[in-house]
Structure formats: structure tokens, C-alpha cells
Design an enzyme around this catalytic site. Structure first.
Site, short mmCIF file in Angstrom:
data_model
loop_
_atom_site.label_atom_id
_atom_site.label_comp_id
_atom_site.label_asym_id
_atom_site.label_seq_id
_atom_site.Cartn_x
_atom_site.Cartn_y
_atom_site.Cartn_z
N GLY A 98 0.84 -1.21 0.00
CA GLY A 98 0.00 0.00 0.00
C GLY A 98 0.86 1.24 0.00
O GLY A 98 2.06 1.19 -0.30
N ASN A 99 0.29 2.37 0.31
CA ASN A 99 1.06 3.61 0.41
C ASN A 99 0.41 4.53 1.44
O ASN A 99 -0.63 4.21 1.99
CB ASN A 99 1.20 4.29 -0.96
CG ASN A 99 -0.14 4.63 -1.57
OD1 ASN A 99 -0.87 5.46 -1.03
ND2 ASN A 99 -0.50 3.96 -2.66
N HIS A 100 1.03 5.69 1.66
CA HIS A 100 0.60 6.55 2.76
C HIS A 100 -0.56 7.48 2.43
O HIS A 100 -0.88 8.37 3.22
CB HIS A 100 1.77 7.41 3.24
CG HIS A 100 2.85 6.63 3.90
ND1 HIS A 100 2.64 5.89 5.03
CD2 HIS A 100 4.16 6.45 3.57
CE1 HIS A 100 3.77 5.29 5.38
NE2 HIS A 100 4.70 5.62 4.51
N ALA B 30 -3.99 7.44 -5.18
CA ALA B 30 -2.59 7.02 -5.27
C ALA B 30 -2.60 5.51 -5.53
O ALA B 30 -2.55 4.70 -4.61
CB ALA B 30 -1.87 7.34 -3.97
#
Ligand code: C5P
Length: 397
Positions: free
Chosen positions: A206-208, A274
């Protein structure tokens, strides 16, 4: 912002929080004036609020030294919006019955602008039938009520009656000021948040991304009358609106599937998600054990959702995002071409306060003719308004 905000303060203990509210508006470059009931001056001084608002604070109907009358009509006409916070049961009752024995009440009765109130009182007072009746009547009279919150009360009790925090009140007033019907009948597709690409039943790539930027854009469109389809990856963000259709997804492939279902019905697309560029080639059915010293994860490329939307678009106005760590402008320009966009919003992680995890963002918008519009560092709420205003000016051309 440049709007004129008139803040009315009455004698509740939450009055001490109004210093924060005034600061909130001043940071957004609003013009702020404050009118206080005489009793509220025991809770916070006019000096504090005049210093923060950079304007004299009005309390009395006339100046006892000079005998000069305070022009409440002028004050009321000056305002684009009047926010009364905290609103006590006493002032509430007087507003409902049209009493005018202080400057705040005479100003309220003269106001032509929208009036918003944030009640604050003790649990039992807030629940009293007369308070409920008065709040209902005030709403019927056209006043907007920000309902009191649940929490600790000055009396030591816990319950409903706590004034909403200044941040919430400030954001509410700003949304209110920005609302219009400019996008009435227009359907907007927004992607937001991160995607989570499954490795096994408990792990993911995943990402932030918090989803905040996309949700703020959705809110800004909704406040201007649009119908919004918000396809979002995993996020804690909450948004309620009758014209909002929210679709929650986990992965890029799921996001693509949902976007494909609705894109052709939409007039505008803002793709702020994102999206993970790669996903594991295989998702393990069981949790992967940590037996080996090393492990390889084979990744395959995810579909580019924005590129797909650009490749099939007809009359739609399509906006993408480019978050870069270097050369943001150049990458942004090349994406307009490669993804067939009308405009791209670039933010560089080189800018302090921009990008993931911040409440602020600093953007540039580049249009198809490579014209660049630069904006200052602002809250994501303000950035969303700039983006929506930009689209408003350009999408029909
Ligand atoms: O190519 P890049 O990932 O930098 O492009 C970013 C833009 O493309 C964003 O608007 C993002 O929402 C969108 N995007 C997408 N699907 C992907 C990757 C990015 O929609 N797989």
C-alpha cells in the site's frame, strides 16, 4: 478569501475557544469583526478578540462615555455571514422571540446575510423541550444550526451540549461560504485514497495516501451542486451528502472495474487516487510463513486507470494528479499527453507541507496548452476549492 465574517459571542464557557475560531478565519485571510453580549465578556475579553480579529469589538448599544450609538445595521450589512458561537439557551430564546436588548441581538435582527449558530450548553439544558423547540424554530426562520457535540461538559457531566471545536465550526462556515449551484446537474467521478494490493490474506502493498485531498475535492463539488461518484481505496475519511455515491474498493483492479462502470455517464473526472503501480503476481490463499531466510515477491504492472479513462473519453473533462519527488512540472506536462488529460495537478514532495500526511498542499495546475497556474501553500480544503474553481472556468470550453 476576502469574505466578511461577523462572529457573535454569547456567555457560555466555550467562549474561550472563539479566539481559535477568529484565528482560523484570519489565517484564511477573511475580514473578521466580533460582536459580544455584555455577559460574554466575563468569559473572554474584547481585548483578546479585537487583537486577533484586528478590528474593534462591539459590545454596547452605545458608548457610555461619548453617548455615541453603535450602528448595528451597518455591522449586519457588512457581513457575508454571521456565526454565533457559542450560542447560549438565553440568546437562543431571545433570537426566536425577536428580543433585542443587546447589540448582538439587534445585529442579528438586522442581518441580511446567512446566520449560522453553534449552540453550547449543559446536557439538561440542551435536552430541555424548550431548547429543542427553539432550535427547531430558529431553523425554520432560516438560521443554520451546527448541532452541539457529545463530550465532557463544564459541569462535569458527559453528554450532548458541547460546542463543536473551532476547527469544525471554521470548516463548516467556509464550506457554507463556498456553496453554490454552479455544478447543478453535473456528474463528477473522483478517485481517492490508496490501493492495497493483496500479498496474502493479511498482508498487502500500500502507500501513505490518506484520501483527504480526494474527499475535499468531492466535498467542494457537492457544495457546488454536483452529483459525485467517489471511488475510494481504504481510508478513514468520512463524508455524507445526499448527492454523494461512494464506492469502496481495495485494489487497483477493483478501482478500474468501478470506474469503467460509470465513466461514460460523467462529465468531469478528477483522479486523485494514489494507485499502486504494481501488484503481486499471485495472492497466497493462506498466510505466508516465515520459514525461508529470503523471499521473492514477483510483481506485475497494475492497469493505469487514468490512462484508460483518457483513452475512451469523449466530451469529458479529465484531470489527473502527479505527485513527484523531482521535476514535477516536466513529468506533469508529459502525463497530459500520454494520458490524454485536460489538465494535471502537480505537487512536488520537494515542497514543505505538500503531499501525504499533511493537512496542507502546494499545487500547480498545468493545462493542455502547457499554461501553468501556481498556488500558495494552503489547507487541502482551500486547495480543493481552487481546483474546483479552475475546473468551473475551463470544463465547458
Ligand atoms: O503515472 P502516475 O502514477 O504518476 O500518474 C498519476 C495519476 O494517474 C493520478 O491522477 C492517479 O490517480 C492516476 N493513476 C491511475 N491508475 C494508476 C496509476 C495512476 O489512475 N494505475
Amino acid at each position: 478569501m476576502g469574505k466578511h465574517i461577523l462572529v457573535g459571542v454569547t456567555a457560555g464557557i466555550a467562549a474561550y475557544k472563539i479566539a481559535e475560531l477568529v484565528r482560523y478565519f484570519k489565517k484564511l485571510e477573511a475580514e473578521v469583526k466580533v460582536v459580544m453580549t455584555p455577559a460574554s465578556c466575563d468569559f473572554i475579553t474584547p481585548l483578546t478578540l479585537s487583537t486577533l480579529s484586528q478590528n474593534p469589538v462591539a459590545v454596547d448599544l452605545y458608548d457610555s462615555k461619548t453617548g455615541e450609538w453603535t450602528n448595528h445595521v451597518e455591522l449586519a450589512l457588512w457581513a457575508d455571514v454571521m456565526i454565533i458561537a457559542p450560542l447560549t439557551a438565553n440568546t437562543l430564546a431571545k433570537m426566536v422571540s425577536g428580543q433585542s436588548d443587546n447589540l448582538l441581538l439587534t445585529t442579528f435582527l438586522s442581518a441580511k446575510c446567512p446566520v449560522i449558530v453553534a449552540p453550547a450548553m449543559d446536557l439538561d439544558m440542551y435536552q430541555h423541550p424548550s431548547t429543542k423547540r427553539n432550535l427547531e424554530q430558529l431553523e425554520k426562520d432560516g438560521v443554520t444550526v451546527i448541532p452541539a457535540d457529545y463530550g465532557f461538559l463544564a459541569s462535569g457531566l458527559v453528554g450532548h451540549g458541547r460546542m463543536q471545536e473551532p476547527q469544525q465550526i471554521g470548516a463548516f462556515v467556509c464550506d457554507f461560504l463556498a456553496s453554490s449551484d454552479e455544478f447543478q446537474g453535473v456528474k463528477v467521478l473522483i478517485t481517492a485514497g490508496p490501493t492495497y494490493e493483496r500479498i496474502d490474506p493479511v498482508r498487502f502493498i500500500g502507500n501513505h495516501s490518506s484520501g483527504k485531498m480526494g474527499f475535499e475535492i468531492a466535498k467542494a463539488f457537492l457544495n457546488k451542486g454536483a452529483e459525485v461518484i467517489l471511488v475510494t481505496g481504504p481510508t478513514k475519511m468520512v463524508l455524507h451528502h445526499p448527492n454523494l455515491h461512494r464506492v469502496d474498493v481495495m485494489t487497483a483492479e477493483e478501482m478500474l472495474g468501478e470506474v469503467q462502470k460509470v465513466w461514460q455517464q460523467c462529465r468531469i473526472g478528477v483522479f486523485s487516487a494514489a494507485v499502486a503501480d504494481y501488484r503481486p503476481r499471485n495472492t497466497a490463499e493462506q498466510k505466508i510463513k516465515k520459514n525461508a531466510e529470503e523471499m521473492q515477491l514477483e510483481l506485475v504492472k497494475n492497469p493505469d486507470i487514468l490512462k484508460w479513462a483518457g483513452s475512451v473519453k469523449k466530451q469529458q473533462y479529465l484531470v489527473g494528479f502527479a505527485l513527484e519527488t523531482s521535476d514535477a512540472e516536466a513529468y506533469g506536462k508529459s502525463k497530459i499527453e500520454s494520458k490524454n488529460l485536460n489538465a494535471i495537478i502537480v505537487n512536488s514532495l520537494e515542497d514543505a507541507g505538500a503531499g501525504f500526511g499533511h493537512n496542507t498542499n502546494k499545487i500547480k495546475i498545468i493545462d493542455k496548452s502547457n499554461k501553468i497556474y501556481s498556488f500558495e501553500l494552503k489547507t487541502k480544503q482551500q486547495v480543493a476549492l481552487d481546483i474546483v474553481d479552475f475546473i468551473r472556468e475551463n470544463y465547458e470550453i
